[in-house]
Design a protein around this motif. Sequence first.
Motif, PDB file in Angstrom:
ATOM      1  N   TRP A   6      -1.028 -11.108 -20.440  1.00 29.14           N
ATOM      2  CA  TRP A   6      -0.387 -10.538 -21.619  1.00 29.14           C
ATOM      3  C   TRP A   6       1.025 -11.123 -21.713  1.00 29.14           C
ATOM      4  O   TRP A   6       1.776 -11.101 -20.726  1.00 29.14           O
ATOM      5  N   PRO A   7       1.434 -11.642 -22.865  1.00 28.22           N
ATOM      6  CA  PRO A   7       2.747 -12.308 -22.961  1.00 28.22           C
ATOM      7  C   PRO A   7       3.922 -11.372 -22.728  1.00 28.22           C
ATOM      8  O   PRO A   7       5.011 -11.820 -22.377  1.00 28.22           O
ATOM      9  N   GLU A   8       3.717 -10.055 -22.882  1.00 32.67           N
ATOM     10  CA  GLU A   8       4.823  -9.108 -22.730  1.00 32.67           C
ATOM     11  C   GLU A   8       5.257  -8.938 -21.271  1.00 32.67           C
ATOM     12  O   GLU A   8       6.381  -8.508 -21.002  1.00 32.67           O
ATOM     13  N   HIS A   9       4.357  -9.227 -20.338  1.00 28.63           N
ATOM     14  CA  HIS A   9       4.699  -9.020 -18.916  1.00 28.63           C
ATOM     15  C   HIS A   9       3.928 -10.022 -18.057  1.00 28.63           C
ATOM     16  O   HIS A   9       2.988  -9.666 -17.342  1.00 28.63           O
ATOM     17  N   PRO A  10       4.368 -11.289 -18.103  1.00 24.33           N
ATOM     18  CA  PRO A  10       3.613 -12.339 -17.400  1.00 24.33           C
ATOM     19  C   PRO A  10       3.764 -12.349 -15.886  1.00 24.33           C
ATOM     20  O   PRO A  10       2.961 -12.976 -15.196  1.00 24.33           O
ATOM     21  N   LYS A  11       4.789 -11.673 -15.366  1.00 27.51           N
ATOM     22  CA  LYS A  11       5.043 -11.741 -13.925  1.00 27.51           C
ATOM     23  C   LYS A  11       4.552 -10.463 -13.253  1.00 27.51           C
ATOM     24  O   LYS A  11       5.203  -9.418 -13.305  1.00 27.51           O
ATOM     25  N   VAL A  12       3.383 -10.560 -12.641  1.00 27.10           N
ATOM     26  CA  VAL A  12       2.744  -9.404 -12.010  1.00 27.10           C
ATOM     27  C   VAL A  12       2.529  -9.710 -10.528  1.00 27.10           C
ATOM     28  O   VAL A  12       1.853 -10.674 -10.174  1.00 27.10           O
ATOM     29  N   GLU A  13       3.108  -8.892  -9.671  1.00 31.51           N
ATOM     30  CA  GLU A  13       2.981  -9.077  -8.225  1.00 31.51           C
ATOM     31  C   GLU A  13       2.051  -8.011  -7.640  1.00 31.51           C
ATOM     32  O   GLU A  13       1.939  -6.905  -8.175  1.00 31.51           O
ATOM     33  N   LEU A  14       1.392  -8.365  -6.548  1.00 33.77           N
ATOM     34  CA  LEU A  14       0.468  -7.454  -5.865  1.00 33.77           C
ATOM     35  C   LEU A  14       0.849  -7.359  -4.393  1.00 33.77           C
ATOM     36  O   LEU A  14       0.998  -8.381  -3.710  1.00 33.77           O
ATOM     37  N   VAL A  15       1.008  -6.128  -3.911  1.00 28.80           N
ATOM     38  CA  VAL A  15       1.337  -5.867  -2.511  1.00 28.80           C
ATOM     39  C   VAL A  15       0.342  -4.846  -1.976  1.00 28.80           C
ATOM     40  O   VAL A  15       0.012  -3.874  -2.660  1.00 28.80           O
ATOM     41  N   THR A  16      -0.137  -5.060  -0.760  1.00 29.02           N
ATOM     42  CA  THR A  16      -0.983  -4.058  -0.112  1.00 29.02           C
ATOM     43  C   THR A  16      -0.167  -3.329   0.952  1.00 29.02           C
ATOM     44  O   THR A  16       0.747  -3.915   1.556  1.00 29.02           O
ATOM     45  N   THR A  17      -0.518  -2.090   1.199  1.00 30.24           N
ATOM     46  CA  THR A  17       0.230  -1.307   2.190  1.00 30.24           C
ATOM     47  C   THR A  17      -0.175  -1.638   3.623  1.00 30.24           C
ATOM     48  O   THR A  17       0.437  -1.132   4.563  1.00 30.24           O
ATOM     49  N   ASP A  18      -1.187  -2.491   3.800  1.00 22.64           N
ATOM     50  CA  ASP A  18      -1.595  -2.869   5.163  1.00 22.64           C
ATOM     51  C   ASP A  18      -0.430  -3.430   5.969  1.00 22.64           C
ATOM     52  O   ASP A  18      -0.314  -3.180   7.174  1.00 22.64           O
ATOM     53  N   GLY A  19       0.441  -4.197   5.310  1.00 25.67           N
ATOM     54  CA  GLY A  19       1.566  -4.797   6.010  1.00 25.67           C
ATOM     55  C   GLY A  19       2.555  -3.778   6.545  1.00 25.67           C
ATOM     56  O   GLY A  19       3.369  -4.101   7.418  1.00 25.67           O
ATOM     57  N   PHE A  20       2.499  -2.559   6.017  1.00 24.05           N
ATOM     58  CA  PHE A  20       3.422  -1.513   6.444  1.00 24.05           C
ATOM     59  C   PHE A  20       2.845  -0.641   7.557  1.00 24.05           C
ATOM     60  O   PHE A  20       3.479   0.346   7.966  1.00 24.05           O
ATOM     61  N   LEU A  21       1.644  -0.977   8.020  1.00 27.54           N
ATOM     62  CA  LEU A  21       1.135  -0.329   9.223  1.00 27.54           C
ATOM     63  C   LEU A  21       2.048  -0.680  10.397  1.00 27.54           C
ATOM     64  O   LEU A  21       2.581  -1.788  10.475  1.00 27.54           O
ATOM     65  N   TYR A  22       2.247   0.259  11.303  1.00 31.78           N
ATOM     66  CA  TYR A  22       3.029  -0.056  12.497  1.00 31.78           C
ATOM     67  C   TYR A  22       2.356  -1.206  13.254  1.00 31.78           C
ATOM     68  O   TYR A  22       1.128  -1.356  13.213  1.00 31.78           O
ATOM     69  N   PRO A  23       3.141  -2.046  13.930  1.00 30.59           N
ATOM     70  CA  PRO A  23       2.556  -3.136  14.717  1.00 30.59           C
ATOM     71  C   PRO A  23       1.531  -2.613  15.718  1.00 30.59           C
ATOM     72  O   PRO A  23       1.607  -1.469  16.180  1.00 30.59           O
ATOM     73  N   LEU A  24       0.582  -3.459  16.043  1.00 29.56           N
ATOM     74  CA  LEU A  24      -0.524  -3.073  16.922  1.00 29.56           C
ATOM     75  C   LEU A  24      -0.031  -2.530  18.259  1.00 29.56           C
ATOM     76  O   LEU A  24      -0.557  -1.523  18.758  1.00 29.56           O
ATOM     77  N   ALA A  25       0.973  -3.175  18.827  1.00 28.63           N
ATOM     78  CA  ALA A  25       1.493  -2.717  20.124  1.00 28.63           C
ATOM     79  C   ALA A  25       2.059  -1.308  20.024  1.00 28.63           C
ATOM     80  O   ALA A  25       1.880  -0.478  20.930  1.00 28.63           O
ATOM     81  N   GLU A  26       2.726  -1.025  18.905  1.00 29.66           N
ATOM     82  CA  GLU A  26       3.314   0.306  18.719  1.00 29.66           C
ATOM     83  C   GLU A  26       2.228   1.356  18.500  1.00 29.66           C
ATOM     84  O   GLU A  26       2.315   2.475  19.028  1.00 29.66           O
ATOM     85  N   LEU A  27       1.203   1.017  17.731  1.00 29.87           N
ATOM     86  CA  LEU A  27       0.090   1.943  17.527  1.00 29.87           C
ATOM     87  C   LEU A  27      -0.611   2.238  18.853  1.00 29.87           C
ATOM     88  O   LEU A  27      -0.957   3.396  19.142  1.00 29.87           O
ATOM     89  N   THR A  28      -0.801   1.198  19.667  1.00 33.09           N
ATOM     90  CA  THR A  28      -1.449   1.377  20.960  1.00 33.09           C
ATOM     91  C   THR A  28      -0.599   2.247  21.878  1.00 33.09           C
ATOM     92  O   THR A  28      -1.104   3.181  22.530  1.00 33.09           O
ATOM     93  N   HIS A  29       0.713   1.963  21.916  1.00 36.66           N
ATOM     94  CA  HIS A  29       1.629   2.721  22.780  1.00 36.66           C
ATOM     95  C   HIS A  29       1.650   4.198  22.408  1.00 36.66           C
ATOM     96  O   HIS A  29       1.731   5.068  23.289  1.00 36.66           O
ATOM     97  N   ASN A  30       1.565   4.489  21.116  1.00 33.92           N
ATOM     98  CA  ASN A  30       1.637   5.877  20.642  1.00 33.92           C
ATOM     99  C   ASN A  30       0.270   6.524  20.474  1.00 33.92           C
ATOM    100  O   ASN A  30       0.152   7.589  19.863  1.00 33.92           O
ATOM    101  N   ASN A  31      -0.762   5.863  21.023  1.00 32.07           N
ATOM    102  CA  ASN A  31      -2.125   6.397  20.986  1.00 32.07           C
ATOM    103  C   ASN A  31      -2.600   6.667  19.558  1.00 32.07           C
ATOM    104  O   ASN A  31      -3.255   7.676  19.274  1.00 32.07           O
ATOM    105  N   LEU A  32      -2.261   5.731  18.647  1.00 28.19           N
ATOM    106  CA  LEU A  32      -2.626   5.890  17.239  1.00 28.19           C
ATOM    107  C   LEU A  32      -3.650   4.846  16.774  1.00 28.19           C
ATOM    108  O   LEU A  32      -3.959   4.793  15.586  1.00 28.19           O
ATOM    109  N   LEU A  33      -4.191   4.073  17.708  1.00 25.83           N
ATOM    110  CA  LEU A  33      -5.082   2.997  17.297  1.00 25.83           C
ATOM    111  C   LEU A  33      -6.318   3.542  16.576  1.00 25.83           C
ATOM    112  O   LEU A  33      -6.794   2.943  15.604  1.00 25.83           O
ATOM    113  N   LYS A  34      -6.823   4.679  17.043  1.00 25.99           N
ATOM    114  CA  LYS A  34      -7.989   5.276  16.388  1.00 25.99           C
ATOM    115  C   LYS A  34      -7.597   6.124  15.183  1.00 25.99           C
ATOM    116  O   LYS A  34      -8.459   6.742  14.548  1.00 25.99           O
TER     117      LYS A  34
END
Length: 316
Positions: free
Chosen positions: A115-143
Amino acid sequence: MTATNTLHQTLYFSFLRQQWSELRNSVPLTLSEDELANLRGMNEQLSLDEVTDIYLPLSRLLNLIIDSKQQSSVVLDQFLNHKPTKTPYIISISGSVAVGKSTTARILQTLLQRWPEHPKVELVTTDGFLYPLAELTHNNLLKRKGFPESYDMKMLIDFISAVKAGEPNVSAPLYSHVTYDRLTDEVQNINQPDILIIEGLNVLQTALDPSPESKSSFLSDYVDFSIYVDAEESLLKEWYQQRFLKFRQGAFSDPKSFFHHYSQLSDDEANATAANIWDTINGPNLQTNIKPSRERANLILKKAANHLVDRVLLRK
């Protein structure tokens, strides 16, 4: 009549597929079969008819809403004697694991940026905001990965508030489905888009939800229009199992994959493993955190057994 159906009738206009398709109002299809193939998610039978019937009317609706919002912003700036500000319109897409929300997000991005009114559309997923794997493992949050407590909500809120404020070059972390972890050497830069689409499991979460990590603000506070991709849980579990078997032959076969050990499973073993992951992680997360937020959405896309949308609910 169930309580959910009564609530839907009270809060939403309900459209069967054909009724919704008629609201396209001659918006042209600008997507080719080759482009669709690049957008289609694993285990989805998405066709150009689906884009025409479901996503073109939705892109028309969003274009009308965004245009109205832009005009209102101009009026407000004039009234306050403010310089025009570039504030992106933010769309969130939520739903269960395996429902196809990532494909929905990619298709909407492609259609809206034409659409010419808004040509710049970005997409972000929240997966990148998951805590790092090591931190999830340390805090027993992997499951509990994918549950609200597994996300760095401060980082997510800082990101979305900066984008909403019109700041240039805001960095979003990226996620690798191979290593099952946040990337440490690459980010996604978001530079004052016309529209930001943010996709994830818990993007409709509010203070009404149990044990929210943030007491002050939520992603949903910054969202202008929200979409929930819905399907019956029996279908979601079936789709998840089908996708797991395909991953076993694809991404899991990579020796660097966190799930490489699953690549050696037989079909029966893989099905049983996927069913157990659903029953112990994805299903409980759906019932406890994701599905209760469904009725907050501005629009619900209800999928049937063939993975195609057969009903659309639009909030009144």
